[in-house]
Every structure is written in C-alpha cells, then in structure tokens.
Design an enzyme around this catalytic site. Structure first.
Site, PDB file in Angstrom:
ATOM      1  N   HIS A 198      13.302  26.216  58.767  1.00  0.00           N
ATOM      2  CA  HIS A 198      14.638  25.875  59.265  1.00  0.00           C
ATOM      3  C   HIS A 198      15.614  25.498  58.148  1.00  0.00           C
ATOM      4  CE1 HIS A 198      16.634  24.256  63.171  1.00  0.00           C
ATOM      5  NE2 HIS A 198      17.560  24.560  62.301  1.00  0.00           N
ATOM      6  N   LYS A 251      26.024  31.759  70.374  1.00  0.00           N
ATOM      7  CA  LYS A 251      25.519  30.777  71.325  1.00  0.00           C
ATOM      8  C   LYS A 251      26.525  30.577  72.447  1.00  0.00           C
ATOM      9  CE  LYS A 251      25.557  26.148  72.195  1.00  0.00           C
ATOM     10  NZ  LYS A 251      25.797  24.763  71.993  1.00  0.00           N
ATOM     11  N   SER A 252      26.062  30.594  73.671  1.00  0.00           N
ATOM     12  CA  SER A 252      26.891  30.198  74.807  1.00  0.00           C
ATOM     13  C   SER A 252      25.977  29.839  75.958  1.00  0.00           C
ATOM     14  CB  SER A 252      27.841  31.329  75.245  1.00  0.00           C
ATOM     15  OG  SER A 252      28.629  30.875  76.335  1.00  0.00           O
ATOM     16  N   ASN A 291      29.948  38.506  74.736  1.00  0.00           N
ATOM     17  CA  ASN A 291      29.440  38.573  73.365  1.00  0.00           C
ATOM     18  C   ASN A 291      28.519  39.769  73.139  1.00  0.00           C
ATOM     19  OD1 ASN A 291      30.804  36.220  72.713  1.00  0.00           O
ATOM     20  ND2 ASN A 291      29.015  34.889  72.927  1.00  0.00           N
ATOM     21  N   ILE A 333      23.539  35.715  66.183  1.00  0.00           N
ATOM     22  CA  ILE A 333      22.942  34.969  67.303  1.00  0.00           C
ATOM     23  C   ILE A 333      24.004  34.075  67.942  1.00  0.00           C
ATOM     24  CG2 ILE A 333      20.504  35.044  66.694  1.00  0.00           C
ATOM     25  CD1 ILE A 333      21.021  32.369  65.167  1.00  0.00           C
ATOM     26  N   ASP A 350      16.933  33.229  69.902  1.00  0.00           N
ATOM     27  CA  ASP A 350      16.712  32.406  68.711  1.00  0.00           C
ATOM     28  C   ASP A 350      16.681  30.938  69.103  1.00  0.00           C
ATOM     29  OD1 ASP A 350      16.983  31.793  65.659  1.00  0.00           O
ATOM     30  OD2 ASP A 350      18.587  30.636  66.609  1.00  0.00           O
ATOM     31  N   ARG A 388      30.620  34.484  79.124  1.00  0.00           N
ATOM     32  CA  ARG A 388      30.730  34.540  77.659  1.00  0.00           C
ATOM     33  C   ARG A 388      29.528  35.248  77.048  1.00  0.00           C
ATOM     34  NH1 ARG A 388      35.329  33.880  76.964  1.00  0.00           N
ATOM     35  NH2 ARG A 388      36.444  31.896  76.944  1.00  0.00           N
ATOM     36  N   TYR A 443      15.249  22.064  68.146  1.00  0.00           N
ATOM     37  CA  TYR A 443      16.223  22.111  69.246  1.00  0.00           C
ATOM     38  C   TYR A 443      15.690  21.434  70.511  1.00  0.00           C
ATOM     39  CZ  TYR A 443      18.487  25.932  66.573  1.00  0.00           C
ATOM     40  OH  TYR A 443      19.082  26.703  65.615  1.00  0.00           O
ATOM     41  N   LYS A 501      11.870  28.294  64.636  1.00  0.00           N
ATOM     42  CA  LYS A 501      11.927  27.729  63.285  1.00  0.00           C
ATOM     43  C   LYS A 501      11.063  26.477  63.176  1.00  0.00           C
ATOM     44  CE  LYS A 501      16.786  29.046  63.479  1.00  0.00           C
ATOM     45  NZ  LYS A 501      16.952  28.849  64.939  1.00  0.00           N
TER      46      LYS A 501
END
Length: 296
Positions: free
Chosen positions: A110, A242-243, A252, A240, A47, A248, A52, A77
C-alpha cells in the site's frame, strides 16, 4: 469512435480491466451496493485494501453477483503494519479470507515505509513467494516514489506489474510515470478525476470546474469526469474512480465512445500544479499510520 482495449496487459501477461471501481473510504454497508452497481454496469475490476476495512463486503458483493468470481479482477493492498516476510504472507491469508477467495488477482504494497525500508523489501519478497506459489496472479506497489521504486528494483526478482499513485490533471508525477514506463510497470491512477482536490483552497477548488476541462467536455458532450478518465485511458493508464452513487458509477464507465485529440490531451497535461493532495510519502511511518489489521 474510439476502439482502444478495455483491458491492459500487465508485464507478466495477465490481462487487467483498464477501469476498476475504487472503494477507498467507502463504508462497509455502502461498499456492497457500490460493488453490485459497478458489476451490473460492466465493471470487472474492483480495487480495495486491507486498510479500507471493507474487503469482506467487496467479496460478498462479488460472490452474490451473477457475474461470478472468475470474471472479476480483484485487487487489494497489504498495509504497512503487516510488513515483514512472514507478516505479509499472513496478511495475504487475512485478505483472501475476507474476500472469500483462494487467489487474489493483484496484490500490492500500500505504501513504501521509508523509515523501515528493509521491512518493505521483506514484504515485497513475500509477494514474490505468493506469486511463485500461484496464490496471486500479479504483484505490485502503491505510492512508491522514484527513490523507493529504484531501491526496490535493485533488490527484487520480479518487476512490479503496477504502481498505483495519486494522479489527476492537477498532480501528474511525470518522473514516477517515466520510471514506471521504463520498466514496463503500469501506472494506475488513484483519485483519477482529482477527487482529493475538491476541497482545495485556491482559484479552482475542483478539477471538475477547471475551464480547460469544461471546454473539452462541452466539445464532446461528455462530463468533465468522463474527459479526465478518457485522458488517462488514452495515455495507457489504469484507473480506479471511486463513487457510491449508481449513476456516477455508470457515468465513469461510459468513456469508450469518444476520443480526445492530441491538442486536448496536451491541454490537460498542461494543468499539472505539482501539488500533492494525499499524504507525503516520506511522512508514512508506523508511529503515525500503523494500525492493526483484523484477522479474517
């Protein structure tokens, strides 16, 4: 042993992996390595977003991977600065160009733009055109509240497949979730382990330290983060997390071998504070948040 599906069927029949890697605020250089680590771990859903500034790096990591583009579900997005019918059609070209693809799996708006909701509706009409033309496989929205979604549904031809919203144990948005469910819209959780709460003042600064969650995690020999992700999955949501850290990212994804009880799910449901961590949806204006999205 848990055996629920690792994918979700959207309301148009498209299959979407239930866990994706989020890359919000991940710097471009780190994005490449994070996406590579996720694909190595088994993630098949990434994603990103035009805003971003890392779509290009997501695309590069996917194309460089042995997994191959066809096996990866790409979600991005459209930013509010590109709303309007023609502008949004062009925004697809920008995102697809940066990602290095002809077709995007899931393209979403978004934010709602409450001060120019006509532009929001025109942007969504462009998404419908892209869907009809086969340039995207599914369309959706993000951060749409009940009033935004209701107005959109009154005007749209295609019901969104997804509404991506802030959702974690401390902020659950039950009214939005209920409206999504009523229309067959998948609720997709951003900040699913409450990362946005980690800096909050108060009794529990972080969901990771919440006593209720910690006790459940100990009972299953899992981490608090894994418990929260499992809570979402068992309630049918897309997540979704995030890392940028490979260990990690792997942790996840390791959430398919245990099951929370009904009481444990209810205990986590009971943690909602009603307090949003992200920006207020009505505060999203072009004046405050508008910024040009570069060409591909």
């Amino acid at each position: 042993m848990a055996h629920e599906a690792t994918s979700i069927t959207l309301n148009n029949g498209v299959e979407m992996p239930s866990i994706g890697l989020g890359v919000f605020q991940t710097p471009p250089e780190e994005t490449r390595s994070a996406v590579a680590a996720a694909l190595d771990t088994g993630y098949r859903h990434i994603d990103t977003a035009a805003a971003y500034g890392n779509e290009r790096e997501v695309g590069e990591a996917v194309h460089a991977s042995e997994v191959g583009r066809s096996a990866v579900f790409l979600e991005t997005k459209i930013w509010i600065s590109d709303y309007g019918y023609d502008q949004t059609l062009h925004a697809f070209d920008k995102s697809a160009g940066k990602l290095g693809v002809d077709r995007i799996d899931l393209l979403v708006l978004h934010q709602a733009l409450p001060s120019h909701f006509d532009k929001t509706l025109q942007a969504y009409r462009a998404l419908e055109t892209l869907l009809n033309d086969g340039k995207v496989r599914a369309i959706g929205v993000s951060n749409f509240m009940v009033e935004h979604l209701t107005t959109l549904l009154d005007n749209a031809e295609v019901v969104p497949a997804v509404n991506q919203i802030e959702l974690h144990p401390y902020f659950q948005q039950p009214e939005v979730q209920a409206l999504n469910a009523e229309h067959g819209i998948i609720t997709q959780a951003w900040s699913p382990i409450g990362g946005i709460t980690f800096y909050r003042e108060g009794e529990h600064t972080s969901t990771l330290e919440d006593p209720t969650i910690v006790v459940i995690a100990e009972a299953h020999s899992k981490s608090p983060a894994q418990v929260m992700l499992r809570w979402h999955l068992q309630q049918g949501r897309s997540i979704i997390p995030k890392s940028t850290k490979a260990h990690r990212i792997a942790e996840n994804f390791d959430v398919f071998d245990f099951e929370l009880t009904a009481d444990e799910l209810a205990a986590i449901d009971g943690l909602d504070t009603g307090k949003r961590g992200g920006p207020e949806p009505h505060a999203i204006t072009l004046e405050s948040f508008g910024r040009a999205i570069p060409e591909a």
